[in-house]
Motif scaffolding. Sequence first.
Motif, PDB file in Angstrom:
ATOM      1  N   SER A 127       0.834  -1.209   0.000  1.00 21.48           N
ATOM      2  CA  SER A 127       0.000   0.000   0.000  1.00 21.48           C
ATOM      3  C   SER A 127       0.864   1.252   0.000  1.00 21.48           C
ATOM      4  O   SER A 127       0.554   2.225  -0.709  1.00 21.48           O
ATOM      5  CB  SER A 127      -0.930   0.003   1.220  1.00 21.48           C
ATOM      6  OG  SER A 127      -1.809  -1.103   1.171  1.00 21.48           O
TER       7      SER A 127
ATOM      8  N   PHE B  66      -4.713   4.404  -0.957  1.00 17.12           N
ATOM      9  CA  PHE B  66      -4.517   3.031  -0.502  1.00 17.12           C
ATOM     10  C   PHE B  66      -4.163   3.112   0.977  1.00 17.12           C
ATOM     11  O   PHE B  66      -3.059   3.503   1.332  1.00 17.12           O
ATOM     12  CB  PHE B  66      -3.387   2.347  -1.285  1.00 17.12           C
ATOM     13  CG  PHE B  66      -3.627   2.296  -2.769  1.00 17.12           C
ATOM     14  CD1 PHE B  66      -4.523   1.391  -3.312  1.00 17.12           C
ATOM     15  CD2 PHE B  66      -2.967   3.162  -3.621  1.00 17.12           C
ATOM     16  CE1 PHE B  66      -4.743   1.340  -4.684  1.00 17.12           C
ATOM     17  CE2 PHE B  66      -3.177   3.117  -4.994  1.00 17.12           C
ATOM     18  CZ  PHE B  66      -4.067   2.207  -5.522  1.00 17.12           C
TER      19      PHE B  66
ATOM     20  N   GLU C 119      -2.987   2.646   4.696  1.00 14.54           N
ATOM     21  CA  GLU C 119      -1.811   1.976   5.252  1.00 14.54           C
ATOM     22  C   GLU C 119      -1.664   2.378   6.699  1.00 14.54           C
ATOM     23  O   GLU C 119      -2.050   3.470   7.095  1.00 14.54           O
ATOM     24  CB  GLU C 119      -0.549   2.342   4.455  1.00 14.54           C
ATOM     25  CG  GLU C 119      -0.265   3.828   4.404  1.00 14.54           C
ATOM     26  CD  GLU C 119       0.989   4.167   3.624  1.00 14.54           C
ATOM     27  OE1 GLU C 119       2.076   3.794   4.083  1.00 14.54           O
ATOM     28  OE2 GLU C 119       0.863   4.808   2.574  1.00 14.54           O
TER      29      GLU C 119
ATOM     30  N   TYR D   7      -3.736  -4.925   6.406  1.00 18.93           N
ATOM     31  CA  TYR D   7      -4.555  -3.713   6.342  1.00 18.93           C
ATOM     32  C   TYR D   7      -5.500  -3.786   5.146  1.00 18.93           C
ATOM     33  O   TYR D   7      -6.671  -3.541   5.273  1.00 18.93           O
ATOM     34  CB  TYR D   7      -3.673  -2.467   6.263  1.00 18.93           C
ATOM     35  CG  TYR D   7      -4.461  -1.191   6.428  1.00 18.93           C
ATOM     36  CD1 TYR D   7      -4.695  -0.668   7.690  1.00 18.93           C
ATOM     37  CD2 TYR D   7      -4.989  -0.538   5.332  1.00 18.93           C
ATOM     38  CE1 TYR D   7      -5.440   0.478   7.859  1.00 18.93           C
ATOM     39  CE2 TYR D   7      -5.735   0.615   5.484  1.00 18.93           C
ATOM     40  CZ  TYR D   7      -5.956   1.127   6.748  1.00 18.93           C
ATOM     41  OH  TYR D   7      -6.701   2.263   6.899  1.00 18.93           O
ATOM     42  N   THR D   8      -4.962  -4.146   3.983  1.00 16.08           N
ATOM     43  CA  THR D   8      -5.767  -4.236   2.764  1.00 16.08           C
ATOM     44  C   THR D   8      -6.547  -5.547   2.788  1.00 16.08           C
ATOM     45  O   THR D   8      -5.960  -6.617   2.851  1.00 16.08           O
ATOM     46  CB  THR D   8      -4.865  -4.164   1.522  1.00 16.08           C
ATOM     47  OG1 THR D   8      -4.097  -2.967   1.596  1.00 16.08           O
ATOM     48  CG2 THR D   8      -5.681  -4.188   0.242  1.00 16.08           C
TER      49      THR D   8
ATOM     50  N   GLN E 267      -7.872  -3.193  -4.655  1.00 17.11           N
ATOM     51  CA  GLN E 267      -8.396  -1.849  -4.898  1.00 17.11           C
ATOM     52  C   GLN E 267      -7.568  -1.208  -6.004  1.00 17.11           C
ATOM     53  O   GLN E 267      -6.338  -1.288  -5.983  1.00 17.11           O
ATOM     54  CB  GLN E 267      -8.286  -1.015  -3.622  1.00 17.11           C
ATOM     55  CG  GLN E 267      -8.677   0.424  -3.791  1.00 17.11           C
ATOM     56  CD  GLN E 267      -8.374   1.272  -2.563  1.00 17.11           C
ATOM     57  OE1 GLN E 267      -7.952   0.754  -1.537  1.00 17.11           O
ATOM     58  NE2 GLN E 267      -8.571   2.564  -2.675  1.00 17.11           N
TER      59      GLN E 267
ATOM     60  N   ASP F 139      -3.694  -2.271  -5.606  1.00 16.63           N
ATOM     61  CA  ASP F 139      -3.150  -2.781  -4.355  1.00 16.63           C
ATOM     62  C   ASP F 139      -3.907  -4.073  -4.031  1.00 16.63           C
ATOM     63  O   ASP F 139      -5.095  -4.191  -4.331  1.00 16.63           O
ATOM     64  CB  ASP F 139      -3.357  -1.748  -3.247  1.00 16.63           C
ATOM     65  CG  ASP F 139      -2.638  -2.102  -1.959  1.00 16.63           C
ATOM     66  OD1 ASP F 139      -1.713  -2.937  -1.988  1.00 16.63           O
ATOM     67  OD2 ASP F 139      -3.000  -1.534  -0.921  1.00 16.63           O
ATOM     68  N   THR F 140      -3.224  -5.033  -3.458  1.00 19.82           N
ATOM     69  CA  THR F 140      -3.854  -6.325  -3.170  1.00 19.82           C
ATOM     70  C   THR F 140      -3.643  -6.716  -1.712  1.00 19.82           C
ATOM     71  O   THR F 140      -2.721  -6.225  -1.059  1.00 19.82           O
ATOM     72  CB  THR F 140      -3.247  -7.439  -4.057  1.00 19.82           C
ATOM     73  OG1 THR F 140      -1.856  -7.557  -3.767  1.00 19.82           O
ATOM     74  CG2 THR F 140      -3.459  -7.145  -5.532  1.00 19.82           C
ATOM     75  N   PRO F 141      -4.483  -7.616  -1.200  1.00 20.52           N
ATOM     76  CA  PRO F 141      -4.262  -8.125   0.153  1.00 20.52           C
ATOM     77  C   PRO F 141      -2.914  -8.851   0.229  1.00 20.52           C
ATOM     78  O   PRO F 141      -2.440  -9.399  -0.773  1.00 20.52           O
ATOM     79  CB  PRO F 141      -5.406  -9.119   0.373  1.00 20.52           C
ATOM     80  CG  PRO F 141      -6.421  -8.791  -0.658  1.00 20.52           C
ATOM     81  CD  PRO F 141      -5.676  -8.203  -1.809  1.00 20.52           C
TER      82      PRO F 141
END
Length: 140
Positions: free
Chosen positions: A36, A55, A57, A64-65, A69, A84-86
């Motif tokens: 992120s 994103f 953070e 966090y993610t 997104q 951004d990815t998990p």
Amino acid sequence: MLRLKHIIIVVMVTTTLIVALDINLWMLGPTGAGKSATANNIGRAIGNRADFNEFGEDGGAASYTRAPQTVRFEWAGKFIAVTDTPGLLDAAGVAQDEKNIRQIVDYARNQNEVHGFILVINEQNPRLEGPVQDAIKVLV
């Protein structure tokens, strides 16, 4: 001496990257590696907004993610989408990693094209194992 906060490796870039009107770049890596933060830094650089923080953070090593997104920017006459990815290697365990990989793959399938993956690894804990490798194999 210059110290890097994150190690960033572009895993795959298609030949259409240079001529594409839309460029899609994805952050991949372990939980807490700085995906992120890296996405926000790209947004600050190409979006010309010092306050860019789309994103979320928290600066910690915890997840966090929760879902992929994407934010799109116009830069030099082209559109650049940063996703951004998990995180992978999540502290919640293998079941969470499997869920995150499924989310990433499903989200990727709904994109026209992914031009590059930016693999973000924290130099203090450079984990590139298990689920990270699995996600790369599935996506590439």
